[in-house]
Design an enzyme around this catalytic site. Structure first.
Site, PDB file in Angstrom:
ATOM      1  N   CYS A 481      24.940  10.203  90.120  1.00 56.47           N
ATOM      2  CA  CYS A 481      26.135  10.161  89.272  1.00 56.47           C
ATOM      3  C   CYS A 481      25.774  10.427  87.816  1.00 56.47           C
ATOM      4  O   CYS A 481      25.040   9.648  87.204  1.00 56.47           O
ATOM      5  CB  CYS A 481      26.797   8.783  89.448  1.00 56.47           C
ATOM      6  SG  CYS A 481      27.720   8.184  88.046  1.00 56.47           S
ATOM      7  N   CYS A 484      26.284   7.670  85.306  1.00 59.36           N
ATOM      8  CA  CYS A 484      25.312   6.583  85.534  1.00 59.36           C
ATOM      9  C   CYS A 484      24.007   6.884  84.817  1.00 59.36           C
ATOM     10  O   CYS A 484      23.410   6.004  84.183  1.00 59.36           O
ATOM     11  CB  CYS A 484      25.039   6.411  87.026  1.00 59.36           C
ATOM     12  SG  CYS A 484      26.489   6.016  88.015  1.00 59.36           S
ATOM     13  N   CYS A 590      44.364  -1.511  85.804  1.00 58.97           N
ATOM     14  CA  CYS A 590      45.111  -0.486  85.064  1.00 58.97           C
ATOM     15  C   CYS A 590      44.170   0.273  84.122  1.00 58.97           C
ATOM     16  O   CYS A 590      43.550  -0.332  83.233  1.00 58.97           O
ATOM     17  CB  CYS A 590      46.256  -1.156  84.311  1.00 58.97           C
ATOM     18  SG  CYS A 590      46.795  -0.330  82.816  1.00 58.97           S
ATOM     19  N   CYS A 593      44.860  -0.036  80.418  1.00 58.21           N
ATOM     20  CA  CYS A 593      44.516  -1.401  79.988  1.00 58.21           C
ATOM     21  C   CYS A 593      43.015  -1.508  79.715  1.00 58.21           C
ATOM     22  O   CYS A 593      42.584  -2.154  78.757  1.00 58.21           O
ATOM     23  CB  CYS A 593      44.911  -2.422  81.055  1.00 58.21           C
ATOM     24  SG  CYS A 593      46.651  -2.425  81.496  1.00 58.21           S
TER      25      CYS A 593
END
Length: 796
Positions: A481, A484, A590, A593
């Site tokens: 990744c 990462c 979310c 958020c």
């Protein structure tokens, strides 16, 4: 800013724009085939690297392109989906969104992948250097890890696949890479894919050839000979010109701790060119000294050594006449390989040594680098024989897992070759770099040996980490990744900042421990969680050491008040009328958020010096009844409960486009009592220019973003100058005549008026202040005032 009911000041055009934007998003999103798995579309595993994804797409582009399937009416739509899959998966941020939320998380990026190139372009221009093993195609992650952090010599070609000169250079660049293999690293960056990296490196034209670590741009001839000459000129490797006057001091005294490779150039046979000696000095740096003797100009020395031509390898301390192993090749790579075969290999460790090193009850005397192999196939990499020389302050050993299967399995070593540090301070850390050359491994050891970070396994969960009273910051990741790999060095920097503290840092490789990651609901990589005495706090901020450290400190000393149903009614509903409350109603799942969370914490710290202003949050997945009773149905919902009111019915909600701390800070100050007087065309001359008191004035425009950010800072100026002078502001959109008379042509502009003398009107221009920092502005004002006026009135 707006009330619960529609604000009379809100713009109908602005609301219409939002509605139209939403309709477009939904319409285009509906065009994307539901349920398509982007990885399956490209035929790659979820763990595929960026290069593997690019190669898979190139193959599909040459078979599924509409140009190749003119009779298929569905070819265009099918290729649009393939192209969109590639555009998303090649971009680390979009790939993370997709892995975490699926296509639902890509609604804001609905335009991605709608356009594509012709079939010939993919055949001729796409992935120019992907099939060249000697050339390393660099991404931004690779660049930071392999170029910037190592100091190794690199020659990098920044190119665009649309550039004809770049294609003309490509064959020469391939020849250069083969010529200098093992000497320096040859790289390539596609600036169409990696435009951010190219911009950061100041690339403005293609091809741009840059030599690192000097960051020196090459403007010379682009022939292979010229490029090789330039590269070798910049290599800092040392080879020695030996003669009778320096032979003894150089070979037998100064450099006696290393073996020697010496070429004798005379009339009797072959010897190495100076260019080849430079290459070998770079290839064998810190392992073998490379020397050159000209027997034509110094026949006496050659006679003493018993040589008139040829190249010989001498073991340490044995540069003697008639000694040495003759090496007949003239090729630098063949010679380097022959020399490496003469060097001692890494020590093979038996099971008893490993058991002692892994004994938790026994302190390690040294830090060890362990090279794990499976049988003998991994020992053929002669480059790894450099490790003991590159790691003189560490112990280096090798473990054959075919002989110690149980031990390797207990250590969760399943990939070969693998490298791990057994740290003197305790714990083990695995190497996850993309390359396994000796210099890469050595850089990892030097960087990681003293950092308090370790590789965690299922044996550490839950007791040692999750259920412990200790503090643990854990990075759940996958080696394939890109985000990462970008996070990992920053994670290490953050760990270094907490060295000696009670905060522990660990990593979990979810490709090795998928069941563990599934148990803790890890759905995307990287996922970082701070376990604060068994309470998990997921990190959603920027992947930088600074923000990670700030997150940990904020978690240990929360700047934001956590509200429950009872505390909400007590603190907000029954607040005093001169108190203001800001509340963020959010849900942990979310995305917006998560993006707001670090800005909300930053806002709380910006307002900490205002005792009547409180910043809080409500987790609506925990306090469902509270959020339902407050009619909160979307996240995040940011509400301001203003001064002069009580209860929770009257509030304002934030609907600004920008959700950064500075914009929120300006919103708060719009709803606080102000010490800044509003100045107009009618009162500016009377109140300011004829005033005997000092004034500081902010000339601004309501549409100016910098003005909005500066607004809270100017309120602070007014507070600091209370009792000393006055603060005012002029809206230049409403009162352009005042601003024109004052010569204001940029916003915000801050002017100081020191006070009228004997009733004479002051100059409209005042004194310009080139600062937007409150303390600097106040210091400037005080420097113009007499000593007896510099103190506040309440201090006199």
């Amino acid at each position: 800013m707006g009330l619960v009911s529609p604000s009379p000041h809100s713009s109908p055009k602005r609301h219409l724009h939002r509605i139209l934007s939403l309709i477009v998003v939904l319409a285009v999103s509906a065009m994307v085939l539901a349920g398509d798995d982007f990885y399956k579309l490209l035929g790659v595993d979820k763990g595929a690297s960026t290069k593997e994804i690019r190669k898979a797409f190139k193959k599909l582009a040459q078979t599924e392109h509409p140009d190749k399937k003119a009779d298929d009416p569905k070819a265009h739509d099918r290729f649009i989906n393939i192209n969109r899959a590639y555009e998303v998966l090649k971009d680390e941020e979009l790939r993370k969104k997709y892995d975490q939320f699926g296509e639902e998380g890509l609604k804001d990026d609905f335009q991605t992948g709608r356009r594509y190139e012709s079939w010939q372009w993919y055949q001729q221009n796409f992935g120019i250097y992907d099939d060249d093993p000697e050339i390393i195609t660099l991404s931004r992650v690779d660049f930071e890890q392999l170029v910037e952090s190592t100091g190794e010599p690199w020659f990098i070609n920044y190119y665009s696949p649309h550039c004809s000169h770049c294609h003309e250079l490509a064959p020469t660049w391939r020849e250069l890479a083969k010529e200098l293999e093992g000497v320096i690293r040859i790289g390539a960056v596609n600036c169409e894919d990696e435009w951010q990296l190219c911009r950061m490196q100041g690339i403005r034209s293609y091809p741009s050839l840059v030599f690192y670590p000097q960051r020196e741009k090459y403007y010379g001839d682009r022939s292979k000979e010229a490029l090789v000459e330039h590269a070798l000129h910049n290599v800092k490797a040392i080879h020695y010109q030996l003669w009778s006057g320096n032979f003894r001091s150089t070979v037998q005294e100064t450099n006696a701790d290393l073996p020697w490779l010496i070429t004798f150039c005379g009339g009797g046979g072959d010897c190495l060119e100076i260019r080849t000696c430079v290459k070998l000095a770079s290839m064998l740096a810190d392992l073998v000294n490379v020397g050159h003797i000209d027997c034509h100009s110094d026949p006496t020395l050659c006679e003493e050594m018993g040589r008139d031509s040829g190249t010989y390898f001498y073991t340490r301390g044995n540069v003697l006449p008639q000694h040495g192993l003759e090496i007949t090749s003239l090729d630098a790579r063949d010679i380097a390989r022959s020399v490496m075969e003469q060097l001692p290999d890494v020590e093979m460790l038996d099971e008893n040594v490993i058991i002692d090193l892994l004994d938790q009850n026994q302190d390690r005397v040294d830090t060890w680098l362990i090279h794990f192999i499976q049988g003998g196939q991994d020992v053929q990499d002669l480059d790894l024989r450099k490790l003991p020389a590159l790691l003189r302050d560490f112990k280096v050993g090798r473990v054959d897992c075919s002989q110690m299967a149980d031990t390797c399995q207990n250590l969760h070593i399943f990939k070969f070759p693998s490298f791990a540090i057994l740290k003197q301070t305790g714990g083990m850390e695995l190497y996850y770099g993309g390359r396994s050359g000796a210099s890469d491994i050595a850089a990892f050891v030097h960087d990681s040996a003293d950092i308090p970070i370790e590789t965690l396994t299922p044996a550490d969960f839950p007791d040692r980490v999750v259920l412990s009273n200790d503090l643990w910051f854990v990075d759940f990741f996958a080696p394939w990744c890109p985000p990462c790999m970008r996070l990992l060095p920053e994670f290490k920097k953050a760990a270094r900042d907490f060295e000696g503290s009670k905060v522990n840092f660990g990593t979990v490789d979810c490709t090795v421990h998928p069941n563990l990651c599934h148990m803790y609901k890890i759905r995307s990589y990287p996922t970082t969680i701070f376990y604060n005495q068994s309470t998990p706090h997921q990190y959603h901020g920027h992947h930088s050491a600074h923000h990670i450290v700030e997150f940990i400190e904020d978690t240990l000393n929360p700047p934001v008040i956590i509200l429950t149903s009872s505390t909400f009614q007590q603190l907000v509903g029954r607040r005093q009328k001169d108190h203001l409350w800001l509340v963020d109603f959010f849900a942990p799942w979310c995305g917006p958020c998560q993006q707001l969370a670090p800005e909300w914490r930053k806002l709380a710290k910006m307002l900490k010096d205002k005792p009547n202003v409180h910043v809080a949050q409500v987790d609506c997945t925990v306090q469902t009844d509270l959020c339902h009773s407050q009619n909160v149905h979307s996240y995040p919902t940011m509400r301001l409960y203003p001064v002069g009111h009580s209860g929770t019915n009257y509030h304002m909600h934030y609907d600004g486009w920008h959700r950064d701390a500075s914009s929120l800070h300006a919103w708060v100050h719009d709803n606080l009592p102000s010490k800044v007087k509003t100045l107009t065309s009618e009162n500016f001359v009377r109140d300011v220019l004829y005033s005997e008191e000092p004034w500081i004035v902010d000339f601004y425009a309501p549409w100016c973003g910098h003005c909005q950010v500066f607004k809270p800072e100017f309120e602070r100026v007014a507070e600091l100058l209370e009792g000393i002078g006055h603060a005012g502001k002029v809206d230049c959109d409403r009162h352009p005549h005042v601003c024109q008379r004052a010569g204001v042509n940029a916003y915000p502009t801050v002017r100081f008026y020191r006070g009228s003398q004997t009733g004479v009107k002051q100059n409209f221009y005042g004194v310009d202040i080139q600062s937007q920092d409150a303390e600097s502005i106040v210091a400037f004002v005080k420097s113009y005032l007499p000593e007896n006026k510099r103190m506040r009135k309440d201090e006199l």
